[in-house]
Design a protein around this motif. Sequence first.
Motif, PDB file in Angstrom:
ATOM      1  N   TRP A   1       0.849  -1.181   0.000  1.00 57.63           N
ATOM      2  CA  TRP A   1       0.000   0.000   0.000  1.00 57.63           C
ATOM      3  C   TRP A   1       0.893   1.242   0.000  1.00 57.63           C
ATOM      4  N   TYR A   2       0.604   2.126  -0.967  1.00 54.98           N
ATOM      5  CA  TYR A   2       1.326   3.384  -1.085  1.00 54.98           C
ATOM      6  C   TYR A   2       0.344   4.536  -0.960  1.00 54.98           C
ATOM      7  N   ARG A   3       0.904   5.656  -0.585  1.00 56.85           N
ATOM      8  CA  ARG A   3       0.147   6.903  -0.561  1.00 56.85           C
ATOM      9  C   ARG A   3       0.838   7.896  -1.496  1.00 56.85           C
ATOM     10  N   GLN A   4       0.051   8.598  -2.320  1.00 57.75           N
ATOM     11  CA  GLN A   4       0.604   9.594  -3.231  1.00 57.75           C
ATOM     12  C   GLN A   4       0.074  10.968  -2.865  1.00 57.75           C
ATOM     13  N   ASP A   5       0.987  11.893  -2.656  1.00 57.21           N
ATOM     14  CA  ASP A   5       0.636  13.289  -2.399  1.00 57.21           C
ATOM     15  C   ASP A   5       1.353  14.152  -3.422  1.00 57.21           C
ATOM     16  N   PRO A   6       0.731  15.215  -3.891  1.00 55.15           N
ATOM     17  CA  PRO A   6       1.374  16.080  -4.889  1.00 55.15           C
ATOM     18  C   PRO A   6       2.746  16.560  -4.430  1.00 55.15           C
ATOM     19  N   GLY A   7       3.743  16.395  -5.292  1.00 54.42           N
ATOM     20  CA  GLY A   7       5.082  16.858  -4.976  1.00 54.42           C
ATOM     21  C   GLY A   7       5.885  15.952  -4.072  1.00 54.42           C
ATOM     22  N   LEU A   8       5.253  14.880  -3.582  1.00 52.94           N
ATOM     23  CA  LEU A   8       5.962  13.978  -2.665  1.00 52.94           C
ATOM     24  C   LEU A   8       6.178  12.592  -3.257  1.00 52.94           C
ATOM     25  N   GLY A   9       5.634  12.332  -4.399  1.00 51.02           N
ATOM     26  CA  GLY A   9       5.772  11.008  -4.989  1.00 51.02           C
ATOM     27  C   GLY A   9       4.972   9.970  -4.230  1.00 51.02           C
ATOM     28  N   LEU A  10       5.432   8.733  -4.271  1.00 49.99           N
ATOM     29  CA  LEU A  10       4.748   7.639  -3.586  1.00 49.99           C
ATOM     30  C   LEU A  10       5.530   7.264  -2.333  1.00 49.99           C
ATOM     31  N   ARG A  11       4.808   7.069  -1.248  1.00 46.73           N
ATOM     32  CA  ARG A  11       5.432   6.648   0.002  1.00 46.73           C
ATOM     33  C   ARG A  11       4.770   5.370   0.487  1.00 46.73           C
ATOM     34  N   LEU A  12       5.590   4.456   0.974  1.00 51.90           N
ATOM     35  CA  LEU A  12       5.127   3.122   1.344  1.00 51.90           C
ATOM     36  C   LEU A  12       4.493   3.142   2.731  1.00 51.90           C
ATOM     37  N   ILE A  13       3.298   2.582   2.841  1.00 47.97           N
ATOM     38  CA  ILE A  13       2.592   2.536   4.113  1.00 47.97           C
ATOM     39  C   ILE A  13       2.814   1.170   4.780  1.00 47.97           C
ATOM     40  N   TYR A  14       2.474   0.107   4.090  1.00 49.19           N
ATOM     41  CA  TYR A  14       2.656  -1.261   4.562  1.00 49.19           C
ATOM     42  C   TYR A  14       2.997  -2.146   3.380  1.00 49.19           C
ATOM     43  N   TYR A  15       3.662  -3.269   3.673  1.00 48.25           N
ATOM     44  CA  TYR A  15       3.881  -4.270   2.654  1.00 48.25           C
ATOM     45  C   TYR A  15       3.762  -5.650   3.261  1.00 48.25           C
ATOM     46  N   SER A  16       3.496  -6.613   2.412  1.00 46.63           N
ATOM     47  CA  SER A  16       3.243  -7.982   2.874  1.00 46.63           C
ATOM     48  C   SER A  16       3.896  -8.967   1.911  1.00 46.63           C
ATOM     49  N   PHE A  17       4.670  -9.906   2.469  1.00 46.38           N
ATOM     50  CA  PHE A  17       5.300 -10.939   1.637  1.00 46.38           C
ATOM     51  C   PHE A  17       4.325 -12.076   1.362  1.00 46.38           C
ATOM     52  N   ASP A  18       3.535 -12.413   2.376  1.00 45.94           N
ATOM     53  CA  ASP A  18       2.505 -13.434   2.211  1.00 45.94           C
ATOM     54  C   ASP A  18       1.480 -13.220   3.312  1.00 45.94           C
ATOM     55  N   VAL A  19       0.551 -14.117   3.417  1.00 40.20           N
ATOM     56  CA  VAL A  19      -0.574 -13.927   4.336  1.00 40.20           C
ATOM     57  C   VAL A  19      -0.115 -13.733   5.776  1.00 40.20           C
ATOM     58  N   LYS A  20       0.986 -14.375   6.134  1.00 44.93           N
ATOM     59  CA  LYS A  20       1.432 -14.328   7.535  1.00 44.93           C
ATOM     60  C   LYS A  20       2.543 -13.317   7.788  1.00 44.93           C
ATOM     61  N   ASP A  21       2.899 -12.570   6.788  1.00 51.37           N
ATOM     62  CA  ASP A  21       4.052 -11.673   6.903  1.00 51.37           C
ATOM     63  C   ASP A  21       3.653 -10.263   6.474  1.00 51.37           C
ATOM     64  N   ILE A  22       3.489  -9.390   7.466  1.00 52.11           N
ATOM     65  CA  ILE A  22       3.085  -8.010   7.209  1.00 52.11           C
ATOM     66  C   ILE A  22       4.089  -7.086   7.886  1.00 52.11           C
ATOM     67  N   ASN A  23       4.461  -6.036   7.194  1.00 50.20           N
ATOM     68  CA  ASN A  23       5.513  -5.157   7.673  1.00 50.20           C
ATOM     69  C   ASN A  23       5.141  -3.698   7.492  1.00 50.20           C
ATOM     70  N   LYS A  24       5.614  -2.879   8.416  1.00 51.71           N
ATOM     71  CA  LYS A  24       5.382  -1.442   8.312  1.00 51.71           C
ATOM     72  C   LYS A  24       6.318  -0.817   7.281  1.00 51.71           C
ATOM     73  N   GLY A  25       5.781   0.154   6.578  1.00 50.17           N
ATOM     74  CA  GLY A  25       6.590   0.943   5.674  1.00 50.17           C
ATOM     75  C   GLY A  25       7.047   2.212   6.353  1.00 50.17           C
ATOM     76  N   GLU A  26       7.330   3.222   5.551  1.00 51.37           N
ATOM     77  CA  GLU A  26       7.892   4.446   6.109  1.00 51.37           C
ATOM     78  C   GLU A  26       6.875   5.363   6.765  1.00 51.37           C
ATOM     79  N   ILE A  27       5.574   5.198   6.464  1.00 51.60           N
ATOM     80  CA  ILE A  27       4.568   6.100   7.038  1.00 51.60           C
ATOM     81  C   ILE A  27       3.362   5.317   7.534  1.00 51.60           C
ATOM     82  N   SER A  28       3.553   4.370   8.428  1.00 50.89           N
ATOM     83  CA  SER A  28       2.472   3.478   8.857  1.00 50.89           C
ATOM     84  C   SER A  28       1.598   4.044   9.981  1.00 50.89           C
ATOM     85  N   ASP A  29       2.031   5.088  10.649  1.00 48.73           N
ATOM     86  CA  ASP A  29       1.251   5.618  11.768  1.00 48.73           C
ATOM     87  C   ASP A  29      -0.139   6.051  11.302  1.00 48.73           C
ATOM     88  N   GLY A  30      -1.160   5.585  12.052  1.00 55.16           N
ATOM     89  CA  GLY A  30      -2.536   5.946  11.718  1.00 55.16           C
ATOM     90  C   GLY A  30      -3.200   4.989  10.753  1.00 55.16           C
TER      91      GLY A  30
END
Lengths: 113, 116
Positions: free
Chosen positions: A34-63
């Motif tokens: 999951w990414y978030r796009q804001d004007p002038g900031l490009g795409l920033r990673l929120i969360y990523y997942s390798f498989d069903v049991k593996d979930i990891n925080k990205g650079e902006i996961s708060d909230g």
Amino acid sequence: DADVTQTPRNRITKTGKRIMLECSQTKGHDRMYWYRQDPGLGLRLIYYSFDVKDINKGEISDGYSVSRQAQAKFSLSLESAIPNQTALYFCATSDKGRGTEAFFGQGTRLTVV
Amino acid sequence: AQSVTQLGSHVSVSEGALVLLRCNYSSSVPPYLFWYVQYPNQGLQLLLKYTSAATLVKGINGFEAEFKKSETSFHLTKPSAHMSDAAEYFCAVSDGDSGGYQKVTFGTGTKLQVIP
């Protein structure tokens, strides 16, 4: 049909409400993002997942939180939406291996008022 | 650490003119580099990628990019702009799946306007 499908495409919600954005894919990829796009900031990673049991925080996961219900489904939740979470949200998938490309959904435009 | 810098948030060219979109990267390991294009109301799609095979990479719709290690650049070019090229373009760098996760860093994007 799109390989990566996001629902809804557009959503307006009120401050403090809980909202879920959904993503499903038919690529058969284990990796989802999951990414978030804001004007002038490009795409920033929120969360990523390798498989069903593996979930990891990205650079902006708060909230934000996520749920990987199946290999093909990855949902993003805003527990208590705030106006600065107004943005364009993208789900993406990629195959394993080095230098693999990402496949993106069409995006969800979220407005928090 | 890795980063991407795209010079120029907006670029305007005349139809038929050369398109040049600039991208410089920083990476502590040999990078994988990508250019993605985003048309209005759509997600990003891959234009081309560099994976250490050939330094000149050809992509879709007549675009190409050249990897220059000495200049840490991966500029995107197209000899002749078409109206349909109007879109936002993103450069991205990847560290190539270290530790089981391919960390991808995107640039801030360049909006290309094509003037008739």
